[in-house]
Design a protein around this motif. Structure first.
Motif, PDB file in Angstrom:
ATOM      1  N   VAL A  40       8.250  97.963 -21.897  1.00 22.58           N
ATOM      2  CA  VAL A  40       7.980  96.610 -22.369  1.00 22.58           C
ATOM      3  C   VAL A  40       7.965  96.675 -23.897  1.00 22.58           C
ATOM      4  CG1 VAL A  40       6.450  94.619 -22.270  1.00 22.58           C
ATOM      5  CG2 VAL A  40       6.602  96.186 -20.322  1.00 22.58           C
ATOM      6  N   VAL A  41       8.993  96.098 -24.502  1.00 24.92           N
ATOM      7  CA  VAL A  41       9.220  96.249 -25.942  1.00 24.92           C
ATOM      8  C   VAL A  41       8.795  94.979 -26.670  1.00 24.92           C
ATOM      9  CG1 VAL A  41      10.964  96.647 -27.710  1.00 24.92           C
ATOM     10  CG2 VAL A  41      11.136  97.827 -25.509  1.00 24.92           C
ATOM     11  N   SER A  42       7.935  95.124 -27.688  1.00 27.56           N
ATOM     12  CA  SER A  42       7.480  93.970 -28.464  1.00 27.56           C
ATOM     13  C   SER A  42       8.568  93.524 -29.439  1.00 27.56           C
ATOM     14  CB  SER A  42       6.220  94.323 -29.249  1.00 27.56           C
ATOM     15  OG  SER A  42       6.556  95.150 -30.362  1.00 27.56           O
ATOM     16  N   PRO A  43       8.506  92.270 -29.915  1.00 24.68           N
ATOM     17  CA  PRO A  43       9.470  91.818 -30.926  1.00 24.68           C
ATOM     18  C   PRO A  43       9.472  92.689 -32.181  1.00 24.68           C
ATOM     19  CG  PRO A  43       8.325  89.941 -29.969  1.00 24.68           C
ATOM     20  CD  PRO A  43       7.638  91.173 -29.456  1.00 24.68           C
ATOM     21  N   ARG A  44       8.286  93.187 -32.564  1.00 24.30           N
ATOM     22  CA  ARG A  44       8.235  94.023 -33.775  1.00 24.30           C
ATOM     23  C   ARG A  44       8.968  95.342 -33.547  1.00 24.30           C
ATOM     24  NH1 ARG A  44       3.229  91.446 -34.519  1.00 24.30           N
ATOM     25  NH2 ARG A  44       2.292  92.771 -32.936  1.00 24.30           N
ATOM     26  N   MET A  45       8.765  95.961 -32.395  1.00 21.26           N
ATOM     27  CA  MET A  45       9.483  97.199 -32.105  1.00 21.26           C
ATOM     28  C   MET A  45      10.979  96.937 -32.003  1.00 21.26           C
ATOM     29  SD  MET A  45       9.105  99.826 -28.876  1.00 21.26           S
ATOM     30  CE  MET A  45      10.414 100.998 -28.505  1.00 21.26           C
ATOM     31  N   ALA A  46      11.340  95.817 -31.355  1.00 21.26           N
ATOM     32  CA  ALA A  46      12.753  95.482 -31.216  1.00 21.26           C
ATOM     33  C   ALA A  46      13.416  95.333 -32.583  1.00 21.26           C
ATOM     34  CB  ALA A  46      12.897  94.198 -30.403  1.00 21.26           C
ATOM     35  N   ALA A  47      12.698  94.733 -33.548  1.00 20.61           N
ATOM     36  CA  ALA A  47      13.257  94.551 -34.888  1.00 20.61           C
ATOM     37  C   ALA A  47      13.447  95.886 -35.595  1.00 20.61           C
ATOM     38  CB  ALA A  47      12.345  93.637 -35.704  1.00 20.61           C
ATOM     39  N   ILE A  48      12.564  96.847 -35.292  1.00 21.14           N
ATOM     40  CA  ILE A  48      12.662  98.160 -35.946  1.00 21.14           C
ATOM     41  C   ILE A  48      13.850  98.951 -35.423  1.00 21.14           C
ATOM     42  CG2 ILE A  48      11.526 100.415 -36.180  1.00 21.14           C
ATOM     43  CD1 ILE A  48       8.851  98.911 -36.263  1.00 21.14           C
ATOM     44  N   ILE A  49      14.032  98.973 -34.080  1.00 25.05           N
ATOM     45  CA  ILE A  49      15.062  99.845 -33.524  1.00 25.05           C
ATOM     46  C   ILE A  49      16.351  99.111 -33.164  1.00 25.05           C
ATOM     47  CG2 ILE A  49      13.297 101.419 -32.671  1.00 25.05           C
ATOM     48  CD1 ILE A  49      13.842 100.403 -29.856  1.00 25.05           C
ATOM     49  N   ILE A  97      19.699 105.707 -33.532  1.00 23.22           N
ATOM     50  CA  ILE A  97      20.904 104.968 -33.914  1.00 23.22           C
ATOM     51  C   ILE A  97      20.737 103.528 -33.457  1.00 23.22           C
ATOM     52  CG2 ILE A  97      23.410 104.842 -33.738  1.00 23.22           C
ATOM     53  CD1 ILE A  97      23.373 107.796 -32.901  1.00 23.22           C
ATOM     54  N   ARG A  98      20.608 102.615 -34.402  1.00 22.77           N
ATOM     55  CA  ARG A  98      20.435 101.201 -34.055  1.00 22.77           C
ATOM     56  C   ARG A  98      21.729 100.669 -33.440  1.00 22.77           C
ATOM     57  NH1 ARG A  98      16.572  97.803 -37.038  1.00 22.77           N
ATOM     58  NH2 ARG A  98      18.185  96.208 -36.735  1.00 22.77           N
ATOM     59  N   PRO A  99      21.667 100.077 -32.242  1.00 23.23           N
ATOM     60  CA  PRO A  99      22.890  99.589 -31.615  1.00 23.23           C
ATOM     61  C   PRO A  99      23.457  98.331 -32.263  1.00 23.23           C
ATOM     62  CG  PRO A  99      20.991  99.021 -30.269  1.00 23.23           C
ATOM     63  CD  PRO A  99      20.485  99.887 -31.376  1.00 23.23           C
ATOM     64  N   ASP A 100      22.617  97.587 -33.015  1.00 22.93           N
ATOM     65  CA  ASP A 100      23.099  96.325 -33.575  1.00 22.93           C
ATOM     66  C   ASP A 100      23.952  96.512 -34.823  1.00 22.93           C
ATOM     67  OD1 ASP A 100      20.936  97.276 -34.978  1.00 22.93           O
ATOM     68  OD2 ASP A 100      20.044  95.309 -35.349  1.00 22.93           O
TER      69      ASP A 100
END
Length: 474
Positions: A40-49, A97-100
């Motif tokens: 379960v990934v938070s928006p803050r973690m999602a923005a980091i990775i 490695i950030r996929p975005d």
């Protein structure tokens, strides 16, 4: 967190404060639910990775491994398995490695393992932090340390070579000490300028001014464009200018008041540069009968170090030297360009007929380098002084101030601590002192004190003469 409920006893205000604290710390949070096998990934973690927030398959912890740098995957897997089997917490750093956008960043992942009644992991709650900046800083620091180690070894090797070559071509110990000390000072001047520019280059006019300003300020002229040299070329040119200046003071244009030295330089079409040294108004010149190390250094060492050549013409009206350097000797303009060195007064040296006399004087020595302190103690004692100390630490020096003291020799920095408290105490007692320091302050004595400055490396006779001068005027 994408799914979060307020726990027992936890208020909405506490939850809000936690959210703000995580945001301020630059942390992203996650939960690994073992029963459902999801992250379960938070928006803050999602923005980091660089992934979408919400739930994503955990696949036994390997769900995000495809985004881990290939060189770090095996190490991360081993660490994760060991932590799950043996510990209640984990903490690991790896490249992600950030996929975005494809960027590679360093992340720190840390969490608490919650175990069920059977002792098996039930969930993990943790944080993710982007530590790229810290990692890059650590790498830069390691590179700088390696570069510093390389430079120190080069400097030590150069000093050793200068000592050996000077000794082989010198017939007496006093002559050796004088010649060797002069060459060390030339290297020190070049290194001081390079350090101020973060070792990116040193300006030709600064190198020339550092060598000539204290010799005969009214008898020298410098002219040329702004031009920066690599560290290797800067050291070579500094030594060459020193040798030319010493010869001019001993035998050439600077040995008489009517003489003049003109130094000019300019860029060459191939990207290198040429510097000419012209002496006029001095005594009649003839080629030297014996080839000393100074001549060898100029004609062989300097040319090779500059990727060019050196020509010396002993014309009857004055020496003329031409130094040509290849494009490899020229450096780009550094981002940090130090100010031109302030003209320094000639440093006090002992009289030609003997060392300065300090007979009957009590001189405090404050110096954190043991070998230098011993050298000062020996030299000042031989000049007749009663040495107080030496003091190697600030507290040692302060404890010695209740003794009778007529003068003092102070190092500006004692193992990272300023000697200012000692200098202030001496000033209140009207005890004169001289600074013997390796710092290159252009604006006078450290701390703004009205005191002579002898800059390392120095000849011990300079320090003795400076102390004698203080005692004579106090």
């Amino acid at each position: 967190m994408t799914r979060r409920t307020v726990g027992p006893g936890q208020t909405e205000g506490q939850e809000r404060r936690l959210e703000l604290a995580l945001q301020a710390a630059g942390l992203g949070e996650f939960e690994w639910d073992f029963a459902r096998d999801v992250f379960v990934v938070s928006p803050r973690m999602a923005a980091i990775i660089g992934i979408e927030p919400g739930e994503t398959p955990a696949e036994g912890g390997r769900g995000l491994d495809r985004l881990v740098h290939p060189d770090d995957r095996e190490r991360l897997a081993r660490t994760r398995e060991a932590d799950l089997a043996e510990r209640d917490a984990f903490d690991s750093e790896f490249r992600h490695i950030r996929p975005d956008d494809g960027r590679v960043i360093w992340v720190r992942v840390a969490g608490i393992i919650v175990r069920g009644p059977d002792g098996e992991p039930a969930s993990i709650t943790g944080i993710v932090e982007d530590v790229t900046g810290r990692r890059l800083e650590e790498e830069r620091r390691q590179q700088l340390m390696a570069e510093l180690d390389h430079r120190v070894k080069n400097v030590l090797a150069t000093v050793q070579a200068l000592a050996v070559q000077t000794a082989k071509r010198t017939t007496s110990l006093p002559a050796f000490l004088q010649n060797f000390a002069g060459r060390l000072k030339a290297l020190a001047s070049a290194n001081e300028l390079l350090t101020a520019a973060r070792w990116r280059g040193a300006a030709v006019d600064h190198l020339a001014a550092a060598e000539l300003s204290a010799l005969a300020p009214g008898q020298t002229s410098l002219e040329g464009p702004e031009l920066f040299l690599t560290p290797r070329a800067a050291n070579a040119l500094s030594l060459a200018l020193h040798e030319l200046a010493v010869n001019a003071v001993k035998y050439g244009a600077l040995s008489v008041e009517s003489g003049h030295v003109d130094v000019r330089w300019g860029l060459l079409p191939d990207g290198g540069f040429e510097l000419t040294w012209t002496e006029t108004g001095g005594p009649r010149v003839s080629p030297p009968g014996r080839k000393g190390f100074g001549t060898t250094l100029l004609q062989q060492v300097t040319g090779r170090e500059l990727n060019g050549a050196v020509e010396i013409d002993y014309q009857p009206g004055g020496v003329r030297a031409r130094l040509r350097a290849g494009a490899q000797a020229v450096a780009p303009r550094p981002e940090t360009v130090p100010e031109a060195p302030a003209p320094r007064p000639p440093e006090t040296v002992a009289a030609a007929n003997g060392a300065a006399s300090l007979k009957g004087s009590r001189v405090l020595i404050v110096e954190d380098a043991v070998l230098l302190a011993l050298e000062l103690e020996t030299g000042l004692s031989e000049a007749g002084a009663e040495v107080v100390g030496p003091a190697y630490e600030l507290e040692e020096a302060m404890a010695l101030l209740d003794r009778p003291i007529d003068a003092a020799v102070l190092d500006a920095n004692l193992n990272g601590r300023s000697v200012t408290p000692v200098a202030e105490a001496l000033s209140k007692r009207k005890v004169p002192f001289v600074f013997a320091t390796g710092y290159g302050e252009a604006g006078g004595a450290p701390g703004g004190f009205d005191a002579p400055v002898i800059r390392k490396p120095y000849d011990i006779t300079q320090v003795a003469a400076a102390v004698a001068g203080l005692l004579a005027t106090s």
